[in-house]
Design an enzyme around this catalytic site. Structure first.
Site, PDB file in Angstrom:
ATOM      1  CG  ASP A  57      -3.015   5.646  -5.492  1.00  0.00           C
ATOM      2  OD1 ASP A  57      -3.081   4.854  -4.529  1.00  0.00           O
ATOM      3  OD2 ASP A  57      -3.623   5.463  -6.560  1.00  0.00           O
TER       4      ASP A  57
ATOM      5  CG  ASP B 112      -4.461   1.938  -2.238  1.00  0.00           C
ATOM      6  OD1 ASP B 112      -3.820   2.984  -2.457  1.00  0.00           O
ATOM      7  OD2 ASP B 112      -5.492   1.644  -2.856  1.00  0.00           O
TER       8      ASP B 112
END
Length: 425
Positions: free
Chosen positions: A90, A316
């Site tokens: 992430d 992201d």
């Protein structure tokens, strides 16, 4: 003395390298909930919690959908001997955490999770096991860890205990625990792993109930240390500090495999580019802030709509949708007769619509096409791969998996810049 210095330098060169960690693609929990008819209930609870988090000034980008739309998982190990974990890689957060062995114990029976086991006299009278009336808050929250891989520090001979604790608030609950230090390996055991000694990681004593419905064990944060809970160095930063990589960069490639689950979904390349999947031409953009992977997005266009208002944006890898301002999304949706469904927070669109969106970063335009922007939920029911960002603090845009499937993302940690290269077809 000079010979010793030369030897040390040679050892450093030998140790540095390029490593790859393949990804597994899963169906995002959001899609599963939409198909099961439970997404609206999830959204309602999420919105209530996020309003509370806003009041408490605890909202982070990773909170936006509480990992309900994460799509790609990779394998890492921690400890010696190695203990395996499936994690979301992430770039929208900075901490590595996995469930600790203390997060779930078999002696805490599932029968303690019934409503009659609430604290007080009712529990003592009606609960099937009086022991459940002790520490009922723990009993009600442990189930999310039950089927996860959990780290057992007693089984690692390289583990170092610390006295630091941590807590991270998500849109649907929280995760909390304490920090330890141990050897972290990026990649599966028996493969070519990036081995990072003496690395800080979170050991979760509690994780939100939402995580029980996902394949993931934990989170591997890949943003900057300034964003890290507790101020600890993220593993990739630690690897660079130790000189383990050829270059202080990592490259992300996501493969478009449609709705297939459990199949190869792409690769993270640590320490270099990915010429197998990414075109040679890389265009870099300097970060405006080195916390998230944040940069300036100059403009957006789609059919007859365009805007050059300019916004802060982040890349992201932890979200299967793009996030954008409400006004922008509604203007784009109108170009394709899309309808906003407030109870779901999503835009429904005809599956046959050729939705394309161009974003301008620096001096270049980047096109996202319908194969990544139109997601089929059920037969003849599709959504646009966007959600609204207006109620959140921070950047106005998130470029998530739909963008990354079109363009490899090259993260240059040392120069604090991000590069984009077209995916090879």
């Amino acid at each position: 003395m000079r010979s010793i210095l030369v030897l040390v330098a040679l050892i450093g060169c030998i140790a540095a390298g390029v490593y790859k960690i393949p990804l597994k693609r899963i169906t995002p929990p959001m899609i599963k909930m939409l198909r099961a008819g439970t997404w609206e209930t999830y959204v309602e609870g999420m919105r209530k919690r996020q309003l509370q988090l806003l009041k408490e000034h605890k909202v982070h980008i990773q909170d936006v959908l509480g990992y309900a739309n994460m799509e790609y998982l990779g394998e890492i190990t921690i400890g010696t001997p190695q203990q395996k974990f499936l994690v979301v890689l992430d770039t929208g957060s900075s901490n590595l955490w996995v469930p600790d062995d203390s997060c779930y114990k078999e002696k805490r029976p599932d029968r303690c999770l019934v409503s009659n086991c609430d604290a007080g006299l009712v529990c003592q009278v009606f609960c099937p096991d009086p022991k459940c009336c002790e520490h009922t808050r723990e009993f009600k929250q442990v189930n999310a860890c039950k089927d996860k891989h959990r780290f057992d520090q007693k089984n690692s001979n390289t583990y170092v205990k610390t006295n630091k604790t941590w807590a991270i608030a998500y849109g649907t609950g929280d995760a909390r625990g304490f920090f330890g230090r141990d050897t972290v390996r990026l990649g599966a055991e028996g493969k070519d792993q990036l081995v990072i000694n003496d690395t800080w990681f979170g050991q979760a004593e509690h994780i939100a109930e939402f995580f029980s419905n996902t394949f993931l064990d934990g989170i591997l944060g890949l943003a900057f240390q300034e964003l890290s809970e507790g101020g600890v160095a993220p593993p990739i930063i630690r690897a660079i500090d130790l000189g383990l990589l050829d270059q202080p960069i990592f490259t992300v490639y996501f493969e478009n495999v449609g709705d297939k689950e459990g199949v190869y979904g792409g690769v993270f390349t640590w320490g270099g580019l990915d010429p197998d999947h990414c075109e040679d031409e890389v265009t870099y953009e300097q970060l405006t802030e080195a916390t998230y992977w944040q940069f300036r997005l100059k403009g957006v266009s789609s059919k007859n709509f365009s805007s050059t208002a300019g916004w802060e944006a982040i890349s992201d890898t932890g979200t299967s949708l793009n996030g954008a301002p409400r006004g922008i999304l509604r203007s784009i949706a109108r170009q394709y007769n899309g309808q906003y469904v407030a109870s779901q927070g999503l835009y429904v669109v005809d599956c046959s619509k050729n939705v394309t969106v161009d974003v301008t970063i620096g001096d270049r335009n980047y096109t996202m096409t319908a194969k990544n922007l139109v997601l089929e939920i059920q037969a003849d029911i599709c959504i646009m791969a966007f959600f609204e960002m207006d109620m959140f603090i921070g950047p106005a845009w998130i470029l998530g998996d739909p963008f990354i499937r079109e363009y490899c993302n090259i993260h240059d940690i040392e120069k604090k810049r991000i590069g984009f290269a077209a995916v090879k077809h």
